[in-house]
Every structure is written in structure tokens, then in C-alpha cells.
Design an enzyme around this catalytic site. Structure first.
Site, PDB file in Angstrom:
ATOM      1  N   LYS A 114       1.061  -1.128  -0.082  1.00  0.00           N
ATOM      2  CA  LYS A 114      -0.179   0.295   0.161  1.00  0.00           C
ATOM      3  C   LYS A 114       0.953   1.155   0.094  1.00  0.00           C
ATOM      4  O   LYS A 114       2.036   0.728   0.607  1.00  0.00           O
ATOM      5  CB  LYS A 114      -1.226  -0.424   1.159  1.00  0.00           C
ATOM      6  CG  LYS A 114      -0.313   0.217   2.391  1.00  0.00           C
ATOM      7  CD  LYS A 114      -1.781  -0.341   3.963  1.00  0.00           C
ATOM      8  CE  LYS A 114      -0.573   0.480   4.686  1.00  0.00           C
ATOM      9  NZ  LYS A 114      -1.595   0.372   6.060  1.00  0.00           N
TER      10      LYS A 114
ATOM     11  N   TYR B 251      15.399  31.467   8.281  1.00  0.00           N
ATOM     12  CA  TYR B 251      14.463  33.029   8.429  1.00  0.00           C
ATOM     13  C   TYR B 251      14.798  32.926  10.077  1.00  0.00           C
ATOM     14  O   TYR B 251      14.638  32.010  11.595  1.00  0.00           O
ATOM     15  CB  TYR B 251      13.570  32.411   8.218  1.00  0.00           C
ATOM     16  CG  TYR B 251      13.678  31.656   6.191  1.00  0.00           C
ATOM     17  CD1 TYR B 251      13.535  32.616   5.441  1.00  0.00           C
ATOM     18  CD2 TYR B 251      13.445  30.844   5.992  1.00  0.00           C
ATOM     19  CE1 TYR B 251      13.639  32.819   4.665  1.00  0.00           C
ATOM     20  CE2 TYR B 251      13.418  30.449   4.696  1.00  0.00           C
ATOM     21  CZ  TYR B 251      13.487  31.731   3.824  1.00  0.00           C
ATOM     22  OH  TYR B 251      13.648  31.156   3.113  1.00  0.00           O
TER      23      TYR B 251
HETATM   24  C1  LIG Z   1      -3.998  -4.387   7.075  1.00  0.00           C
HETATM   25  C2  LIG Z   1      -2.421  -4.492   7.220  1.00  0.00           C
HETATM   26  N1  LIG Z   1      -2.015  -5.285   7.409  1.00  0.00           N
HETATM   27  C3  LIG Z   1      -0.919  -5.586   7.326  1.00  0.00           C
HETATM   28  C4  LIG Z   1       0.774  -4.521   7.731  1.00  0.00           C
HETATM   29  C5  LIG Z   1       1.901  -4.609   7.579  1.00  0.00           C
HETATM   30  O1  LIG Z   1       2.322  -3.908   8.490  1.00  0.00           O
HETATM   31  P1  LIG Z   1       3.456  -4.141   8.669  1.00  0.00           P
HETATM   32  O2  LIG Z   1       3.915  -2.927   8.041  1.00  0.00           O
HETATM   33  O3  LIG Z   1       4.370  -3.738  10.302  1.00  0.00           O
HETATM   34  O4  LIG Z   1       4.257  -5.318   8.514  1.00  0.00           O
HETATM   35  C6  LIG Z   1      -0.416  -3.109   7.395  1.00  0.00           C
HETATM   36  C7  LIG Z   1      -0.153  -1.975   7.036  1.00  0.00           C
HETATM   37  O5  LIG Z   1      -0.247  -0.482   8.113  1.00  0.00           O
HETATM   38  C8  LIG Z   1      -2.054  -3.093   7.620  1.00  0.00           C
HETATM   39  O6  LIG Z   1      -2.801  -2.243   7.342  1.00  0.00           O
END
Ligand SMILES: Cc1ncc(COP(=O)(O)O)c(C=O)c1O
Length: 350
Positions: free
Chosen positions: A30, A249
């Protein structure tokens, strides 16, 4: 002279190979693969043997399908764009019993998974009896169950144990359905780190660890971590300020002695977190403190050995995301997601 974002696809692939040798992996890609770039990450993980991918965005799911026709693509978030889901063979998560009732007819012909809400209280069914009602529906194609833990990253393991037990109870209640489901998954990086692949689970569903960063509270020597990203900038100017003078700044830096400042080509406009500026950069193998963080520049206090054109390292194996997480800057995903990759010159290094 612009800031550089460097990716090692080889490291991503090596990490995928290592993890896949311990447990089947659903790669969480994602947010543009945690901002590594969806295509490069996909290619790396695929080369490392991963065939299942998960994202929260339908747009990314469709893009993944354009890379490969065979892989399993799980949409973690709900969508009512049923036509697109069908067209691109994207597996949809049913997020609640009410969603199921509302869209029962539209769900026919899709491949589906059910999510248990558990203690995260984000999306999901409230318990096994709700899930059973959907699993009983023979006109639907359901191929998996999953949940997501809220406390796997916590030092306090009581709450984690509690949510794991709640999930195990759900699986126990649904045991008659499990043999026909090829995807039973719950574990993110931290949960996998704690427990290995849990009994009765077909996959781990990981992001951070796959991108080469370990959960900080549970260091397991046997799981390698290879950070795949390096971020650096250049010294574009060296300025000398006298004691009593200021720079930046509103006199953001006030010199208490004669000081050499290197002006470096990266800033918060590139997505560098404010908290990162509390820690040093490396130039020619030495560490120097950041004195001012600006939109496109850093002012770094240096010595006479630093000159225009020198590399300024913000993140590498020594200045790792993991080490900064440990020092309180934020999770790996927070540090990574902040980068505006379009503002960098982007390079795949191997
Ligand atoms: C639904 C879900 N599964 C798995 C993961 C993976 O998590 P990680 O990056 O801690 O392995 C995430 C990440 O936020 C998630 O939202």
C-alpha cells in the site's frame, strides 16, 4: 545537486527470498509500496518468489494487475466499484455484515475474504457468528479470512496475547470452513517477529520487514534486515558566520562562535521529517549536526574539511530508519511515507 533517493531492488528481492523461505508471504504494498515505488517493489518481490499482494487502494490494485495476470491481489479496504474489481480479478475484503447485506447481489462473481475486527476496531466483522452467516452463503466465492493486530508492536504483550487469543477463538469457531480456505492470515511484521507463522495460518502479511526494517522491540537475530533505501543530498555552498551572527529565517541559528555552515540540498519540502533534523548527517564519514531545517535546504555545522559537492547522507545502513525509530523519530512507515519522491533524483542502485 538535487537530493537523491536510491533504491536497491536486489535487497528487496533478497529480503523476499529470506522471508518466503520461512513462511508464505502476502506482500503489503500500500501507499506506493511504502513509498519505495509500486512497480520496482513489485518486480523485486516477484523475483523473490512472492505471488500474493495486498493494498488498501483500488487504483494500486489495478496497477498491480497490469504488472502480472496471475498474482493474487487483495484489496484490504472496502470498495463498491464491483465492475472494476471483477474486470481485474481483485479479491475484495468484506468489511462488515452490513456491507454484505447491502451488496449481497453485487458480490456474486467476485473472490472475497472476510476480516475480523478484533481490537484494532477499524474494519471488520464483530465475531464468528457474523462471519459464519456469510460463509454459509453458497453463492459467494470466499477464499480467505484475516485480521490485523493492534498491539503486535507494543512492548506490553498482554494486550497482544489477548487479541491473538480472540482471533484464535474465531478460527476455532470457524474450523469447519478452514480446510477449504487457501488464505488465513493475520500477522504483520511485528507479530511474525514474535511468533513465527502461527499454527493454522497459510501466510504472513508483512510490509516493514519485507522492506528491510525490523520491529525494534523484538530483535530476532535470525531474521535479516536489509534497508533498501538510501537518501542523500549535496553540499551546495559553505558559509562562514561570525560569533554573534545568525543564519536562516528569523535567525533560526545563532552562532555562539565562528562557525562553518554547509548548505545542503534537502529539506522538509523533500519530506524530511522535522524530528530527523534533531540528529546528524554524515559527510565524508564524519557526523555533523543539523542546525536549521528549511524547505529545500539544511544548514549543517561542519568543519574546514567539508567542501562544495560533498555527499550528505541522511539515511543509509549506518543512519538507518530502524536506528531513528529507536530514537523516537517515528515508525519506518512514517519516515518513508513522508518523502516526496518526485522532488528527488531517483536511482535504482542495483
Ligand atoms: C491490514 C494490514 N496488514 C498488514 C500490514 C503490514 O504491517 P507491517 O508493515 O507492520 O508489516 C499493514 C500495515 O499497516 C496493514 O494495514
Amino acid at each position: 545537486m538535487t537530493a537523491q533517493f536510491m533504491l536497491s531492488k536486489k535487497r528487496l528481492t533478497d529480503q523476499a527470498v529470506d522471508l518466503s523461505s520461512i513462511a508464505p508471504v502476502i506482500a503489503v504494498v500500500k501507499n506506493d509500496a511504502y513509498n519505495h515505488g509500486l512497480k520496482d517493489a513489485f518486480e523485486s518481490f516477484y523475483a523473490g518468489g512472492i505471488r500474493s499482494f495486498a493494498t488498501t487502494s483500488l487504483k494500486e490494485a489495478v496497477r498491480l494487475r497490469s504488472f502480472n495476470q496471475e498474482i493474487m491481489i487483495l484489496l484490504l479496504d472496502p470498495s463498491t466499484d464491483f465492475e472494476t474489481l471483477k474486470k481485474y480479478s481483485i479479491t475484495l475484503t468484506i468489511p462488515s455484515l452490513s456491507f454484505y447485506h447491502k451488496h449481497k447481489e453485487d458480490l456474486k462473481g467476485l473472490t472475497l475474504q472476510l476480516v475480523f475486527k478484533n481490537k484494532l476496531n477499524r474494519l471488520g466483522f464483530n465475531g464468528s457468528s457474523e462471519m459464519k452467516a456469510v460463509l454459509e452463503e453458497s453463492s459467494l466465492t470466499i477464499n480467505g479470512l484475516w485480521t490485523h493486530f493492534a498491539f503486535a508492536y507494543d512492548g506490553d504483550s498482554d494486550r497482544y496475547t489477548h487479541e491473538v487469543n480472540a482471533w484464535k477463538h474465531v478460527l476455532q469457531e470457524l474450523k469447519d470452513y478452514l480446510p477449504s480456505l487457501p488464505y488465513i492470515h493475520a500477522q504483520n511484521s511485528a507479530s511474525f517477529y514474535r511468533d513465527g507463522l502461527m499454527p493454522g495460518h497459510t501466510h504472513i502479511r508483512v510490509g516493514a520487514l519485507l522492506y528491510g526494517t525490523r520491529p525494534i522491540d523484538q530483535p530476532h537475530a535470525h531474521i535479516h534486515s536489509r534497508q533498501a533505501v538510501r537518501v542523500d543530498a549535496s553540499v551546495v555552498e559553505v558559509t562562514r558566520v561570525k560569533a554573534g551572527d545568525s543564519a536562516g529565517y528569523s535567525a533560526a541559528f545563532k552562532a555562539t562562535k565562528d562557525t562553518c555552515l554547509a548548505i545542503c540540498s534537502i529539506g522538509y519540502g523533500n519530506g524530511l521529517l522535522k524530528e530527523r533534523a534533531h540528529f546528524p548527517v554524515a559527510i565524508n564519514g564524519n557526523l555533523y549536526p543539523i542546525r536549521v531545517l528549511m524547505m529545500s535546504h539544511l544548514l549543517v555545522e561542519v568543519d574546514e574539511t567539508v567542501s562544495i559537492g560533498d555527499h550528505v547522507i541522511l539515511y543509509d545502513d549506518s543512519l538507518s530508519f530502524e536506528s531513528f525509530t529507536r530514537q523516537g523519530i517515528g515508525a519506518f512507515s512514517e519516515q518513508m511515507a513522508a518523502f516526496n519522491r518526485d522532488t528527488f533524483s531517483y536511482q535504482v542502485i542495483d
